[in-house]
Write a protein that holds these residues in place. Structure first.
Motif, PDB file in Angstrom:
ATOM      1  N   ASN A 114       0.833  -1.208   0.000  1.00  0.00           N
ATOM      2  CA  ASN A 114       0.000   0.000   0.000  1.00  0.00           C
ATOM      3  C   ASN A 114       0.863   1.252   0.000  1.00  0.00           C
ATOM      4  N   TRP A 115       2.007   1.176   0.668  1.00  0.00           N
ATOM      5  CA  TRP A 115       2.954   2.296   0.624  1.00  0.00           C
ATOM      6  C   TRP A 115       4.105   2.009  -0.329  1.00  0.00           C
ATOM      7  N   SER A 116       4.753   0.868  -0.195  1.00  0.00           N
ATOM      8  CA  SER A 116       5.909   0.566  -1.058  1.00  0.00           C
ATOM      9  C   SER A 116       5.441  -0.142  -2.324  1.00  0.00           C
ATOM     10  N   GLY A 117       4.729   0.639  -3.171  1.00  0.00           N
ATOM     11  CA  GLY A 117       4.227   0.094  -4.424  1.00  0.00           C
ATOM     12  C   GLY A 117       3.009   0.821  -4.939  1.00  0.00           C
ATOM     13  N   ASN A 118       2.132   1.237  -4.009  1.00  0.00           N
ATOM     14  CA  ASN A 118       0.900   1.913  -4.419  1.00  0.00           C
ATOM     15  C   ASN A 118       1.008   3.426  -4.225  1.00  0.00           C
ATOM     16  N   ARG A 119       1.166   3.855  -2.972  1.00  0.00           N
ATOM     17  CA  ARG A 119       1.328   5.297  -2.724  1.00  0.00           C
ATOM     18  C   ARG A 119       2.579   5.817  -3.424  1.00  0.00           C
ATOM     19  N   VAL A 120       3.641   5.022  -3.397  1.00  0.00           N
ATOM     20  CA  VAL A 120       4.822   5.303  -4.217  1.00  0.00           C
ATOM     21  C   VAL A 120       4.982   4.122  -5.162  1.00  0.00           C
TER      22      VAL A 120
ATOM     23  N   GLN B  92      12.061  -0.586 -13.093  1.00  0.00           N
ATOM     24  CA  GLN B  92      12.207  -0.248 -11.671  1.00  0.00           C
ATOM     25  C   GLN B  92      11.418  -1.215 -10.783  1.00  0.00           C
ATOM     26  N   LEU B  93      11.056  -2.382 -11.312  1.00  0.00           N
ATOM     27  CA  LEU B  93      10.166  -3.296 -10.588  1.00  0.00           C
ATOM     28  C   LEU B  93      10.681  -3.631  -9.193  1.00  0.00           C
TER      29      LEU B  93
ATOM     30  N   ARG C  84      18.956   5.416  11.078  1.00  0.00           N
ATOM     31  CA  ARG C  84      19.213   6.132   9.825  1.00  0.00           C
ATOM     32  C   ARG C  84      18.456   5.495   8.652  1.00  0.00           C
ATOM     33  N   PHE C  85      18.269   4.177   8.690  1.00  0.00           N
ATOM     34  CA  PHE C  85      17.475   3.544   7.638  1.00  0.00           C
ATOM     35  C   PHE C  85      16.023   4.011   7.727  1.00  0.00           C
ATOM     36  N   ARG C  86      15.495   4.126   8.928  1.00  0.00           N
ATOM     37  CA  ARG C  86      14.128   4.634   9.093  1.00  0.00           C
ATOM     38  C   ARG C  86      14.041   6.081   8.592  1.00  0.00           C
ATOM     39  N   ALA C  87      15.061   6.881   8.867  1.00  0.00           N
ATOM     40  CA  ALA C  87      15.053   8.259   8.380  1.00  0.00           C
ATOM     41  C   ALA C  87      15.058   8.288   6.849  1.00  0.00           C
ATOM     42  N   GLY C  88      15.836   7.409   6.241  1.00  0.00           N
ATOM     43  CA  GLY C  88      15.866   7.349   4.789  1.00  0.00           C
ATOM     44  C   GLY C  88      14.546   6.888   4.197  1.00  0.00           C
ATOM     45  N   SER C  89      13.908   5.885   4.809  1.00  0.00           N
ATOM     46  CA  SER C  89      12.625   5.405   4.289  1.00  0.00           C
ATOM     47  C   SER C  89      11.540   6.456   4.488  1.00  0.00           C
ATOM     48  N   ASP C  90      11.556   7.167   5.613  1.00  0.00           N
ATOM     49  CA  ASP C  90      10.589   8.253   5.815  1.00  0.00           C
ATOM     50  C   ASP C  90      10.737   9.315   4.737  1.00  0.00           C
ATOM     51  N   LEU C  91      11.974   9.665   4.443  1.00  0.00           N
ATOM     52  CA  LEU C  91      12.216  10.664   3.409  1.00  0.00           C
ATOM     53  C   LEU C  91      11.720  10.170   2.053  1.00  0.00           C
ATOM     54  N   TYR C  92      11.976   8.906   1.752  1.00  0.00           N
ATOM     55  CA  TYR C  92      11.538   8.331   0.481  1.00  0.00           C
ATOM     56  C   TYR C  92      10.023   8.393   0.355  1.00  0.00           C
ATOM     57  N   PHE C  93       9.307   7.946   1.376  1.00  0.00           N
ATOM     58  CA  PHE C  93       7.840   7.951   1.320  1.00  0.00           C
ATOM     59  C   PHE C  93       7.287   9.375   1.237  1.00  0.00           C
ATOM     60  N   ASP C  94       7.842  10.263   2.046  1.00  0.00           N
ATOM     61  CA  ASP C  94       7.314  11.635   2.069  1.00  0.00           C
ATOM     62  C   ASP C  94       7.614  12.374   0.764  1.00  0.00           C
ATOM     63  N   ARG C  95       8.799  12.181   0.237  1.00  0.00           N
ATOM     64  CA  ARG C  95       9.213  12.894  -0.964  1.00  0.00           C
ATOM     65  C   ARG C  95       8.461  12.412  -2.206  1.00  0.00           C
ATOM     66  N   HIS C  96       8.140  11.122  -2.267  1.00  0.00           N
ATOM     67  CA  HIS C  96       7.606  10.554  -3.509  1.00  0.00           C
ATOM     68  C   HIS C  96       6.162  10.066  -3.378  1.00  0.00           C
ATOM     69  N   ASP C  97       5.489  10.421  -2.302  1.00  0.00           N
ATOM     70  CA  ASP C  97       4.087  10.035  -2.146  1.00  0.00           C
ATOM     71  C   ASP C  97       3.266  10.533  -3.337  1.00  0.00           C
TER      72      ASP C  97
ATOM     73  N   GLU D 243      16.813   4.806  -8.333  1.00  0.00           N
ATOM     74  CA  GLU D 243      17.732   5.892  -7.985  1.00  0.00           C
ATOM     75  C   GLU D 243      17.105   6.816  -6.944  1.00  0.00           C
ATOM     76  N   ASP D 244      15.804   7.061  -7.057  1.00  0.00           N
ATOM     77  CA  ASP D 244      15.122   7.896  -6.061  1.00  0.00           C
ATOM     78  C   ASP D 244      15.232   7.275  -4.673  1.00  0.00           C
ATOM     79  N   PHE D 245      15.090   5.961  -4.599  1.00  0.00           N
ATOM     80  CA  PHE D 245      15.185   5.283  -3.305  1.00  0.00           C
ATOM     81  C   PHE D 245      16.597   5.405  -2.742  1.00  0.00           C
ATOM     82  N   VAL D 246      17.597   5.118  -3.559  1.00  0.00           N
ATOM     83  CA  VAL D 246      18.976   5.179  -3.086  1.00  0.00           C
ATOM     84  C   VAL D 246      19.325   6.605  -2.663  1.00  0.00           C
ATOM     85  N   ALA D 247      18.864   7.595  -3.428  1.00  0.00           N
ATOM     86  CA  ALA D 247      19.143   8.990  -3.081  1.00  0.00           C
ATOM     87  C   ALA D 247      18.522   9.356  -1.741  1.00  0.00           C
TER      88      ALA D 247
END
Length: 865
Positions: free
Chosen positions: A310-316, A323-324, A407-420, A427-431
């Motif tokens: 729902n988040w890692s695939g749908n919302r983003v 990029q599968l 730090r991994f949680r901080a990175g995943s939060d940024l990923y979800f918030d930035r690309h919702d 590349e977006d995930f790694v960045a």
């Protein structure tokens, strides 16, 4: 207008480097379905907007569709104002925004491909990932076109009383002539691969979940009335998943309802359609009578996986299909950690690595090897692979290890918030991980670019004069198709150096191997330590060391990292078996002693013991050889298994007797006891004990759960006793009415290490209960058989012919399922010349078939390269 596509054109190759943004966007779409298995009409109204400054026409993908009507801004277009090109609807438009309306008709009951809208067991349902939506209506079928959907479903109320779609229900009503309708709205923009509908006579296991912000979500698992009692475990798994995602990732569910539907005929395990997950019934239905502990774990893990999407695939979502792994690798990592938290972290890690080695390592070493972000494809369904999913998860795991939890949680939060609400890239995930976690992942990106499994050579050298230890590491990656030369990877390796006198170490360290050759120096060792490396399987690599059998025996008894302890035992066994296969004199005493020490250690979890004492599979042993000798591998493994069984026979009898439970439970302790009991039974029968088959048959007959019953059946199926034949007949007569349990009957026989398995599979292919129309049944027989190294690679080549016959017969009906049977034939380079020629001949025979699907063409042609 006529379709301009040539029927003889070779399938096009899609390349990542050719990506360009869509010419037209579709902010909203309204779908109106008049549902009937024999003839369904679909009216689609799209709001389209030009994306950028260009004069390109509107291109709406279609597959097998013929438009009965085309409108632009309410006006019907003449036939000359549109045309079909390669199945797609092309409309020349001026201006920047329009309303496009199309009408098509479908025949769901004739859709054997199970992609698009199809009929299954009285239901009408959809599967749109990856490119099934274009079989329903004309649309720009690509994941970076995100739309808000409004869906109206109309159907005969008596036949289809339940009408479900994505999002939330907003209206329903009665129509004429016994028909009714329902309207669903999904407020979140989504790609068309996430569209879903289900219509049928279904019963609901209803529940509710209160989110962390206080919102109430109505939960529903929809199945046939008779299957309702088998949905309780799936419902609990769903609620556990929702709570876990809030706690671990801070991700809250965002609709008023969440529905799951179980479908008997399904090409995949399940599908994460927004708010309406559609599942293969094998991953929803479970009770002690019909489901094993592995089945229960599978239900829990797959329910979690699809919910986490729902988040890692749908919302983003993913920008394009290259990029599968962005959504699948990340979500597998999430579901693996969820399952570990629900049970045993040690056992779950061992299970995950075993699957990775069995499926993905083989993929990496064969003609179908590809990076987790591929560069090209002919048919995207062929890239739903262990590399994308399982290796993709390992890449995320390495990042999490390098960053640490916070730090991994901080990175995943940024990923979800930035690309919702966006279609993102790997590349977006790694960045996001770099920025949120404060780390440079420049070299690490090579894991996304390079195929193949890295090999790491570890040499430990001790200087008793200075008390120093040098750990020399070398890495290499074998050539793979299109990538003959590789650059060094960034490989995180957890290591510990054990003092053999005390059985302890000075601490676990994380070493980063970033060069082709690197040395690490350690001080303060008066005696030579023993190396524990790749602890926890910190990197998906093959490690070669100079550790002796004595070192491995020590680690199998003393290593405080559960995976490393398991790994030491496995390597101890592999060394003995490889020597025996090569015809060398071997001493198996160390293996037998290590097994004895493990099964008598009162501090160990029974489930961990059962995993650790399990012999490496025949396929895994084949992976250790330059040329696979299936017969020699089988003989050596059977001999060692017999020796372990015979030497420790009293212990196996004792374990089997004392682990018998009174009553079924899914507690970790009960599951562990069953796993260890079944392992003991297997060794007891393998010992050659005269009463072994009788003991196995007694377990089969008396079991109050499928875990012990099927394990006894599988143990008997390997032999030639009268009990074997009786158990097979009893199982069929008892469960012949239940499709999922009958799959176990086919699978057990196809995977049996029996001298006549290849002939029995041929006979089972003609059995009245076998059908090519159900993917689960095909996988249970031919999929299992192709994974049975000894039987499939029968020297006659009959196994290759059986699988090729199935592929050819199945291709016109269900090309996706057919294509998944091709890779075992593609491993011909790993076998002797006679077997290689036989496999190649079958691949060539497959490719010579007229009208072959591009799914099978791609797999078979690459397998011949």
């Amino acid at each position: 207008m006529a379709d301009m596509q040539s029927s003889t054109a070779a399938p096009a190759i899609i390349r990542r480097c050719d990506y360009s943004p869509p010419d037209w966007l579709v902010p909203t779409i309204a779908l109106d379905f008049d549902l009937d298995p024999a003839l369904t009409s679909v009216r689609a109204t799209l709001s389209v907007t030009r994306n950028g400054d260009h004069d390109q026409p509107l291109r709406l993908d279609g597959d097998g569709l013929v438009p009965l009507e085309v409108k632009v801004d309410g006006a019907v277009l003449a036939a000359d104002d549109w045309h079909l090109e390669a199945g797609s609807l092309i409309i020349a438009l001026t201006g920047t925004a329009h309303s496009i309306e199309t009408l098509v008709e479908l025949v769901p009951e004739n859709n054997s491909k199970l992609m698009g809208l199809y009929a299954s067991g009285g239901l009408l349902c959809t599967q749109c990932e990856a490119e099934g939506f274009r079989r329903i209506t004309f649309f720009p079928d690509r994941p970076d076109v995100l739309s808000r959907y409004s869906v109206r479903l109309t159907a005969d109320k008596a036949r289809f009383p339940i009408l479900l779609a994505n999002g939330d229900p907003v209206e329903q009503g009665e129509g004429d002539d016994g028909r009714h309708w329902a309207r669903w709205n999904d407020p979140f923009p989504k790609p068309c691969y996430l569209f879903a509908l289900v219509a049928g006579d279904l019963a609901c296991n209803a529940d509710r979940f209160v989110t962390m912000s206080g919102g109430a979500v109505q939960l529903g698992i929809w199945v046939r009335e008779a299957d309702l009692p088998r949905t309780a475990h799936a419902m609990q798994a769903l609620k556990d998943s929702m709570a876990w995602d809030e706690r671990v990732y801070g991700r809250e569910y965002d609709l008023d309802v969440f529905n799951i539907v179980a479908v008997a005929d399904f090409n995949f395990g399940a599908m994460e359609n927004k708010g309406l997950n559609i599942f293969n019934s094998r991953y929803i239905l479970a009770d002690p009578e019909t489901a094993t502990d592995i089945d229960y774990d599978g239900v829990e893990g797959v329910v979690a996986h699809e919910y986490f999407h729902n988040w890692s695939g749908n919302r983003v979502t993913c920008r394009d299909w290259f990029q599968l792994s962005l959504k699948e690798g990340f979500t597998v990592f999430r579901d693996q950690n969820f399952s570990a938290d629900m049970g045993s972290h040690a056992v779950k890690r061992i299970e995950d690595v075993r699957i990775l080695r069995a499926a993905q390592f083989q993929e990496d070493s064969g003609p179908l090897a590809h990076p987790i972000r591929p560069e090209s494809y002919m048919e995207i369904s062929n890239f739903y692979t262990a590399t994308i999913y399982n290796k993709g998860a390992e890449i995320i795991r390495m990042m999490a290890l390098m960053l640490g939890a916070e730090r991994f949680r901080a990175g995943s939060d940024l990923y979800f918030d930035r690309h919702d609400g966006q279609a993102a890239t790997c590349e977006d995930f790694v960045a996001a991980m770099e920025e949120g976690g404060g780390i440079d992942l420049t070299q690490f990106r090579r894991w996304y670019e390079q195929a193949g499994t890295p090999h790491v050579r570890a040499l430990l050298r001790h200087d008793p004069v200075t008390g120093t230890v040098e750990l020399d590491l070398q890495q290499s990656i074998p050539p793979t198709p299109g990538q003959p030369d590789k650059q060094p990877m960034a490989i995180p390796l957890r290591v510990a150096l054990f003092d053999p006198a005390t059985g302890t170490h000075q601490g676990d360290q994380l070493l980063m191997l970033t060069e082709a050759q690197q040395s690490f120096r350690f001080e303060g060792f008066t005696a030579a330590p023993i190396l524990s490396i790749n602890r926890g399987f910190s990197a998906p690599v093959i490690v070669e060391t100079n550790r002796s059998q004595d070192d491995l025996a020590f680690l199998s008894a003393c290593d405080d990292d559960p995976f490393a302890r398991y790994e030491a035992m496995q390597q101890l066994m592999v060394n003995v078996l490889i020597g025996a296969i090569a015809g060398q004199p071997v001493d198996d005493a160390a293996v037998i002693a290590a097994v004895r020490n493990t099964i008598t250690d009162p501090l160990l979890d029974p489930a961990f013991i059962a995993e650790t004492i399990r012999l490496p599979s025949e396929a895994y042993l084949g992976d250790q050889m330059a040329v696979v000798d299936a017969d020699a591998i089988h003989a050596a493994r059977e001999a060692l298994q017999q020796r372990i069984g015979a030497e420790l026979e009293p212990l196996w009898r004792d374990i089997h007797s004392r682990t018998k439970a009174n009553g079924f439970s899914l507690s970790p302790a009960a599951k562990g006891a069953r796993k260890l009991r079944n392992a003991a039974l297997h060794y007891l029968v393998a010992s050659g004990a005269e009463d072994g088959p009788a003991i196995a048959f007694a377990q089969f007959h008396e079991a109050d759960n499928m875990t012990e019953r099927q394990a006894a059946l599988a143990t008997l199926a390997n032999g030639t006793s009268a009990e074997r034949d009786a158990a097979i007949d009893i199982f069929y007569n008892r469960y012949g009415h239940d499709a999922l349990t009958l799959d176990k009957w086919f699978q057990t026989q196809a995977f049996a290490l029996h001298p006549d398995t290849v002939d029995q599979v041929e006979e089972l292919g003609r059995h009245k209960a076998f059908t090519l129309s159900n993917p689960n049944r095909v996988r249970s027989l031919y999929g299992a058989f192709a994974g049975n190294q000894w039987a499939f690679h029968h020297r006659s080549g009959k196994g290759y012919q059986l699988v090729a016959d199935c592929i050819i017969a199945l291709d016109s009906r269900n090309p996706q399922t057919a294509a998944r049977l091709v890779p075992p034939l593609g491993r011909w380079k790993r076998f002797d010349a006679d077997r290689a020629a036989l496999m190649r001949a079958q691949l060539q025979r497959i490719l010579a078939q007229p009208g072959l699907s591009k799914d099978v063409i791609e797999q078979a042609s690459k397998s011949l390269e």
